[in-house]
Design a protein around this motif. Sequence first.
Motif, PDB file in Angstrom:
ATOM      1  N   GLY A  66       1.401  -1.473  -0.188  1.00  0.00           N
ATOM      2  CA  GLY A  66       0.182   0.453  -0.059  1.00  0.00           C
ATOM      3  C   GLY A  66       0.989   1.190   0.378  1.00  0.00           C
ATOM      4  O   GLY A  66       0.672   2.335   0.346  1.00  0.00           O
ATOM      5  N   GLY A  67       2.181   0.995   0.136  1.00  0.00           N
ATOM      6  CA  GLY A  67       3.074   1.753  -0.360  1.00  0.00           C
ATOM      7  C   GLY A  67       4.218   1.709  -0.099  1.00  0.00           C
ATOM      8  O   GLY A  67       4.355   0.778   0.382  1.00  0.00           O
ATOM      9  N   LEU A  68       5.278   2.580  -0.455  1.00  0.00           N
ATOM     10  CA  LEU A  68       6.581   2.109  -0.453  1.00  0.00           C
ATOM     11  C   LEU A  68       7.343   2.999   0.536  1.00  0.00           C
ATOM     12  O   LEU A  68       7.518   4.107   0.905  1.00  0.00           O
ATOM     13  N   ALA A  69       8.321   2.121   1.460  1.00  0.00           N
ATOM     14  CA  ALA A  69       9.065   2.048   2.200  1.00  0.00           C
ATOM     15  C   ALA A  69      10.444   2.866   1.993  1.00  0.00           C
ATOM     16  O   ALA A  69      10.803   2.533   0.734  1.00  0.00           O
ATOM     17  N   TRP A  70      11.109   3.860   2.747  1.00  0.00           N
ATOM     18  CA  TRP A  70      12.271   4.447   2.258  1.00  0.00           C
ATOM     19  C   TRP A  70      13.822   3.256   2.043  1.00  0.00           C
ATOM     20  O   TRP A  70      14.163   3.277   1.229  1.00  0.00           O
ATOM     21  N   SER A  71      13.450   2.352   3.007  1.00  0.00           N
ATOM     22  CA  SER A  71      14.075   1.866   2.792  1.00  0.00           C
ATOM     23  C   SER A  71      13.981   0.394   1.293  1.00  0.00           C
ATOM     24  O   SER A  71      15.255  -0.023   0.783  1.00  0.00           O
ATOM     25  N   ALA A  72      13.075  -0.223   1.136  1.00  0.00           N
ATOM     26  CA  ALA A  72      12.866  -0.598   0.018  1.00  0.00           C
ATOM     27  C   ALA A  72      13.362   0.095  -1.194  1.00  0.00           C
ATOM     28  O   ALA A  72      13.473  -0.308  -2.504  1.00  0.00           O
ATOM     29  N   ALA A  73      12.499   1.483  -1.118  1.00  0.00           N
ATOM     30  CA  ALA A  73      13.098   2.491  -2.447  1.00  0.00           C
ATOM     31  C   ALA A  73      14.983   2.312  -2.113  1.00  0.00           C
ATOM     32  O   ALA A  73      15.231   2.660  -4.003  1.00  0.00           O
ATOM     33  N   GLY A  74      15.022   2.468  -1.551  1.00  0.00           N
ATOM     34  CA  GLY A  74      16.974   2.234  -1.429  1.00  0.00           C
ATOM     35  C   GLY A  74      17.506   1.111  -1.883  1.00  0.00           C
ATOM     36  O   GLY A  74      18.175   1.084  -2.763  1.00  0.00           O
ATOM     37  N   GLU A  75      16.737   0.411  -1.144  1.00  0.00           N
ATOM     38  CA  GLU A  75      17.927  -1.438  -2.044  1.00  0.00           C
ATOM     39  C   GLU A  75      16.873  -1.177  -3.928  1.00  0.00           C
ATOM     40  O   GLU A  75      17.702  -1.956  -4.746  1.00  0.00           O
ATOM     41  N   LEU A  76      16.006  -0.768  -4.032  1.00  0.00           N
ATOM     42  CA  LEU A  76      15.758  -0.714  -5.590  1.00  0.00           C
ATOM     43  C   LEU A  76      16.991  -0.030  -6.459  1.00  0.00           C
ATOM     44  O   LEU A  76      17.216  -0.222  -7.079  1.00  0.00           O
ATOM     45  N   ALA A  77      16.478   0.800  -5.456  1.00  0.00           N
ATOM     46  CA  ALA A  77      17.536   1.984  -6.829  1.00  0.00           C
ATOM     47  C   ALA A  77      19.054   1.395  -6.508  1.00  0.00           C
ATOM     48  O   ALA A  77      19.817   1.285  -7.533  1.00  0.00           O
ATOM     49  N   ALA A  78      19.680   0.734  -5.565  1.00  0.00           N
ATOM     50  CA  ALA A  78      20.476   0.420  -5.787  1.00  0.00           C
ATOM     51  C   ALA A  78      20.786  -1.391  -6.582  1.00  0.00           C
ATOM     52  O   ALA A  78      21.936  -1.095  -7.235  1.00  0.00           O
ATOM     53  N   THR A  79      20.001  -1.576  -6.785  1.00  0.00           N
ATOM     54  CA  THR A  79      19.988  -2.851  -7.431  1.00  0.00           C
ATOM     55  C   THR A  79      19.703  -2.460  -8.648  1.00  0.00           C
ATOM     56  O   THR A  79      21.007  -3.075  -9.790  1.00  0.00           O
ATOM     57  N   TRP A  80      19.349  -1.056  -9.368  1.00  0.00           N
ATOM     58  CA  TRP A  80      19.098  -1.256 -10.169  1.00  0.00           C
ATOM     59  C   TRP A  80      21.089   0.107 -10.252  1.00  0.00           C
ATOM     60  O   TRP A  80      20.641  -0.519 -12.173  1.00  0.00           O
ATOM     61  N   ALA A  81      21.216   0.512  -9.998  1.00  0.00           N
ATOM     62  CA  ALA A  81      22.546   1.020  -9.867  1.00  0.00           C
ATOM     63  C   ALA A  81      23.311  -0.212 -10.344  1.00  0.00           C
ATOM     64  O   ALA A  81      24.045  -0.021 -11.152  1.00  0.00           O
ATOM     65  N   ALA A  82      23.421  -1.179  -9.613  1.00  0.00           N
ATOM     66  CA  ALA A  82      24.653  -2.495  -9.683  1.00  0.00           C
ATOM     67  C   ALA A  82      24.277  -2.670 -11.347  1.00  0.00           C
ATOM     68  O   ALA A  82      24.860  -3.553 -11.518  1.00  0.00           O
ATOM     69  N   ALA A  83      23.258  -3.539 -11.279  1.00  0.00           N
ATOM     70  CA  ALA A  83      22.262  -4.114 -12.151  1.00  0.00           C
ATOM     71  C   ALA A  83      23.321  -3.893 -13.644  1.00  0.00           C
ATOM     72  O   ALA A  83      24.320  -3.900 -14.344  1.00  0.00           O
ATOM     73  N   SER A  84      22.965  -2.448 -13.485  1.00  0.00           N
ATOM     74  CA  SER A  84      22.934  -1.564 -14.548  1.00  0.00           C
ATOM     75  C   SER A  84      24.830  -1.083 -14.778  1.00  0.00           C
ATOM     76  O   SER A  84      24.387  -1.190 -16.318  1.00  0.00           O
ATOM     77  N   VAL A  85      25.774  -0.802 -14.162  1.00  0.00           N
ATOM     78  CA  VAL A  85      27.283  -0.980 -13.891  1.00  0.00           C
ATOM     79  C   VAL A  85      27.877  -2.503 -14.286  1.00  0.00           C
ATOM     80  O   VAL A  85      28.329  -1.979 -15.538  1.00  0.00           O
ATOM     81  N   VAL A  86      27.044  -2.970 -13.862  1.00  0.00           N
ATOM     82  CA  VAL A  86      27.827  -5.165 -14.572  1.00  0.00           C
ATOM     83  C   VAL A  86      27.428  -5.085 -16.106  1.00  0.00           C
ATOM     84  O   VAL A  86      28.768  -5.457 -16.277  1.00  0.00           O
ATOM     85  N   LEU A  87      25.654  -4.699 -16.470  1.00  0.00           N
ATOM     86  CA  LEU A  87      25.594  -4.791 -17.468  1.00  0.00           C
ATOM     87  C   LEU A  87      26.548  -3.827 -18.680  1.00  0.00           C
ATOM     88  O   LEU A  87      26.848  -4.476 -19.581  1.00  0.00           O
ATOM     89  N   ALA A  88      26.524  -2.447 -18.868  1.00  0.00           N
ATOM     90  CA  ALA A  88      27.811  -2.009 -18.603  1.00  0.00           C
ATOM     91  C   ALA A  88      28.859  -2.335 -19.276  1.00  0.00           C
ATOM     92  O   ALA A  88      29.250  -2.203 -20.118  1.00  0.00           O
ATOM     93  N   ALA A  89      29.614  -2.728 -17.776  1.00  0.00           N
ATOM     94  CA  ALA A  89      30.577  -3.759 -17.915  1.00  0.00           C
ATOM     95  C   ALA A  89      30.891  -4.744 -19.288  1.00  0.00           C
ATOM     96  O   ALA A  89      32.423  -4.605 -19.583  1.00  0.00           O
ATOM     97  N   VAL A  90      30.038  -5.503 -18.705  1.00  0.00           N
ATOM     98  CA  VAL A  90      30.182  -6.751 -19.971  1.00  0.00           C
ATOM     99  C   VAL A  90      30.070  -6.285 -21.531  1.00  0.00           C
ATOM    100  O   VAL A  90      30.853  -7.133 -22.160  1.00  0.00           O
ATOM    101  N   ALA A  91      29.563  -5.378 -21.345  1.00  0.00           N
ATOM    102  CA  ALA A  91      29.252  -4.617 -23.317  1.00  0.00           C
ATOM    103  C   ALA A  91      30.296  -4.539 -23.280  1.00  0.00           C
ATOM    104  O   ALA A  91      30.062  -4.510 -24.224  1.00  0.00           O
ATOM    105  N   TRP A  92      31.245  -3.792 -22.406  1.00  0.00           N
ATOM    106  CA  TRP A  92      32.685  -2.460 -22.876  1.00  0.00           C
ATOM    107  C   TRP A  92      33.391  -3.428 -23.195  1.00  0.00           C
ATOM    108  O   TRP A  92      33.989  -3.629 -24.423  1.00  0.00           O
ATOM    109  N   LEU A  93      33.269  -4.255 -22.255  1.00  0.00           N
ATOM    110  CA  LEU A  93      34.523  -5.183 -21.807  1.00  0.00           C
ATOM    111  C   LEU A  93      34.622  -6.200 -23.604  1.00  0.00           C
ATOM    112  O   LEU A  93      35.435  -6.769 -24.209  1.00  0.00           O
ATOM    113  N   SER A  94      33.217  -6.607 -23.279  1.00  0.00           N
ATOM    114  CA  SER A  94      33.303  -7.840 -24.760  1.00  0.00           C
ATOM    115  C   SER A  94      33.304  -7.332 -26.497  1.00  0.00           C
ATOM    116  O   SER A  94      33.815  -7.581 -27.150  1.00  0.00           O
ATOM    117  N   LEU A  95      32.972  -5.495 -26.420  1.00  0.00           N
ATOM    118  CA  LEU A  95      33.794  -5.435 -27.559  1.00  0.00           C
ATOM    119  C   LEU A  95      34.437  -5.306 -27.442  1.00  0.00           C
ATOM    120  O   LEU A  95      34.739  -4.886 -28.568  1.00  0.00           O
TER     121      LEU A  95
END
Length: 188
Positions: free
Chosen positions: A31-60
């Motif tokens: 029924g709402g978004l807690a600050w801890s859940a929002a922070g966890e999702l933002a950290a997950t998004w940041a980490a996953a995007s950096v890892v995926l970008a690094a894999v793509a760059w290393l592949s190229l």
Amino acid sequence: MRVLAGCWWDAARAVAVPVVIRVGFELWDRGGLAWSAAGELAATWAAASVVLAAVAWLSLRHRARRSGITLTPDALAARQTRQLRVLRPSVGWSDRMRTELKASDRVSVTAEKGREEIWFHWRPGRRKRTVWGSIAFDERSGTVVVDLRAGAAHTGSSGLGRGASFVALCQVGEELGLGEGEGAAWVS
């Protein structure tokens, strides 16, 4: 660095969809978004995007090094045009390249314009999507101009939205024995 930044931008957009869906489920369940859940999702998004970008760059970067083609800042562009040198020049090298190109399992729909140019579709990935390409031969100087253009539906490097033309350029260069050498230049 521009290639890595471009890879990160594509990765951030690719990872955003699952994160937004997860936020929707959090909102629905609690029924709402807690600050801890929002922070966890933002950290997950940041980490996953950096890892995926690094894999793509290393592949190229790996593909570029293996093929002998320079990884330029425009590697994620939809069109790649390069002037390359024949690494194994011999008598009849352009005929050998035509034969090798037509025999490749990644090529479909080849057509020739005289002896100086050949047009083809190249499949850079596992799917049936292809990039359109042409190779123009200059037998006197021993150079080849490779021009590849990706369509809109390509997944590109490591599943990201761009980079299919550069991947195809590296594959064509490696398969035909082409590379950037002395006198070879980037053509805009």
